[in-house]
Design a protein around this motif. Structure first.
Motif, mmCIF file in Angstrom:
data_model
loop_
_atom_site.group_PDB
_atom_site.id
_atom_site.type_symbol
_atom_site.label_atom_id
_atom_site.label_comp_id
_atom_site.label_asym_id
_atom_site.label_seq_id
_atom_site.Cartn_x
_atom_site.Cartn_y
_atom_site.Cartn_z
ATOM 1 N N ARG A 85 6.563 -18.679 -4.355
ATOM 2 C CA ARG A 85 6.175 -17.736 -3.304
ATOM 3 C C ARG A 85 5.253 -16.670 -3.895
ATOM 4 O O ARG A 85 5.700 -15.724 -4.539
ATOM 5 N N GLY A 86 3.962 -16.860 -3.669
ATOM 6 C CA GLY A 86 2.974 -15.971 -4.273
ATOM 7 C C GLY A 86 2.324 -14.998 -3.321
ATOM 8 O O GLY A 86 1.338 -14.353 -3.674
ATOM 9 N N ARG A 87 2.870 -14.872 -2.095
ATOM 10 C CA ARG A 87 2.295 -13.923 -1.143
ATOM 11 C C ARG A 87 2.493 -12.494 -1.623
ATOM 12 O O ARG A 87 3.522 -12.173 -2.222
ATOM 13 N N GLU A 88 1.527 -11.661 -1.347
ATOM 14 C CA GLU A 88 1.610 -10.272 -1.810
ATOM 15 C C GLU A 88 2.872 -9.583 -1.310
ATOM 16 O O GLU A 88 3.520 -8.843 -2.058
ATOM 17 N N GLU A 89 3.247 -9.829 -0.050
ATOM 18 C CA GLU A 89 4.424 -9.164 0.488
ATOM 19 C C GLU A 89 5.698 -9.586 -0.236
ATOM 20 O O GLU A 89 6.627 -8.782 -0.407
ATOM 21 N N ASP A 90 5.763 -10.852 -0.682
ATOM 22 C CA ASP A 90 6.920 -11.314 -1.453
ATOM 23 C C ASP A 90 6.962 -10.648 -2.826
ATOM 24 O O ASP A 90 8.028 -10.242 -3.296
ATOM 25 N N TYR A 93 7.955 -7.055 -2.422
ATOM 26 C CA TYR A 93 9.376 -6.984 -2.079
ATOM 27 C C TYR A 93 10.235 -7.193 -3.324
ATOM 28 O O TYR A 93 11.246 -6.509 -3.526
ATOM 29 N N TYR A 102 7.239 -10.711 -12.040
ATOM 30 C CA TYR A 102 7.188 -11.691 -10.961
ATOM 31 C C TYR A 102 6.151 -12.730 -11.356
ATOM 32 O O TYR A 102 4.965 -12.424 -11.451
ATOM 33 N N VAL A 104 4.423 -16.502 -10.668
ATOM 34 C CA VAL A 104 4.211 -17.514 -9.629
ATOM 35 C C VAL A 104 3.997 -18.881 -10.280
ATOM 36 O O VAL A 104 3.236 -19.020 -11.242
#
Length: 225
Positions: A85-90, A93, A102, A104
């Motif tokens: 999960r590499g979305r910025e929001e993830d 969070y 974090y 990816v």
């Protein structure tokens, strides 16, 4: 020095690759306990102490975010997310929940090993960290130590995290909601009175320097010094 790590990852091949690489590279100084799903990982977090935790996010049982949140309730152990999960929001969070790094997927084993080693040395005080001075309060983030008015004091993880966050934002008003999000997580179901209660305990633990933490009516808190 031997280190005990926890790896929670549902992909068997990734568990085996990381374990073999780390044990070979460290010449046996790093021992890794593995869990294949979130519930098993949660049991280990509740029952045992680790020097560092590596978490996948998407897996059967409890997800990695939940595990990070639970781990943060009992300790300030370094935590690394290893996830697809590499979305910025993830990513944001994950950091809000208190992770230290974090990563990816796909990732470099050598890079992961270097990051883990750096976090282990920092958390064990093997790398000299700069003291942060705020009035009569001194903290050392590398060693998680606090000196208040010349006295070493021990703080529970939540109180230490509150103090560190306030000092990182010295002379700035930090709203209760921001403290709830940063220290307790986005989905905390209690009210902001928990912040007030922990601030009260923190002030008491700090003694006279606790007066440096100012209440800003209807807003939150700020620390001066």
């Amino acid at each position: 020095m031997a280190y005990n790590l926890l790896l929670v990852e549902d992909d068997k091949s990734i568990r085996e690759i990381i374990t073999d690489f780390f044990q070979g590279k460290s010449e046996g100084e790093i021992n890794i306990k593995t869990a294949s799903d979130g519930n098993e990982g949660l049991d280990y977090i509740y029952e045992e102490e680790f020097d560092l935790i590596m978490l996948d996010i998407m897996m059967p049982g409890a997800d990695g975010f939940s595990l990070c949140r639970e781990a943060r309730k009992k300790s300030i152990v370094p935590i690394i997310f290893i996830t697809a999960r590499g979305r910025e929001e993830d990513i944001l969070y994950g950091y809000d929940l208190g992770c230290d790094d974090y990563i990816v997927k796909p990732f470099s084993l050598a890079e992961l090993y270097a990051k883990v080693n750096a976090l282990l040395k920092r958390s064990k005080g093997l790398v000299a960290g700069n003291d942060i001075v705020c009035g009569d309060i001194i903290i050392n983030p590398a060693r998680f130590t606090v000196i208040s008015a010349g006295q070493n004091i021990e703080l529970p993880p939540k109180q230490y995290a509150l103090l560190k966050y306030l000092i990182d934002h010295k002379d700035m008003v930090v709203e209760r909601e921001a403290l709830l999000t940063r220290i307790w997580g986005y989905d905390y179901e209690g009210n902001d009175r928990v912040v007030d209660n922990h601030i009260k305990k923190l002030r008491s633990a700090l003694g006279e320097p606790g007066k440096q933490i100012k209440t800003v009516i209807t807003k939150g808190y700020k620390i001066v010094g």
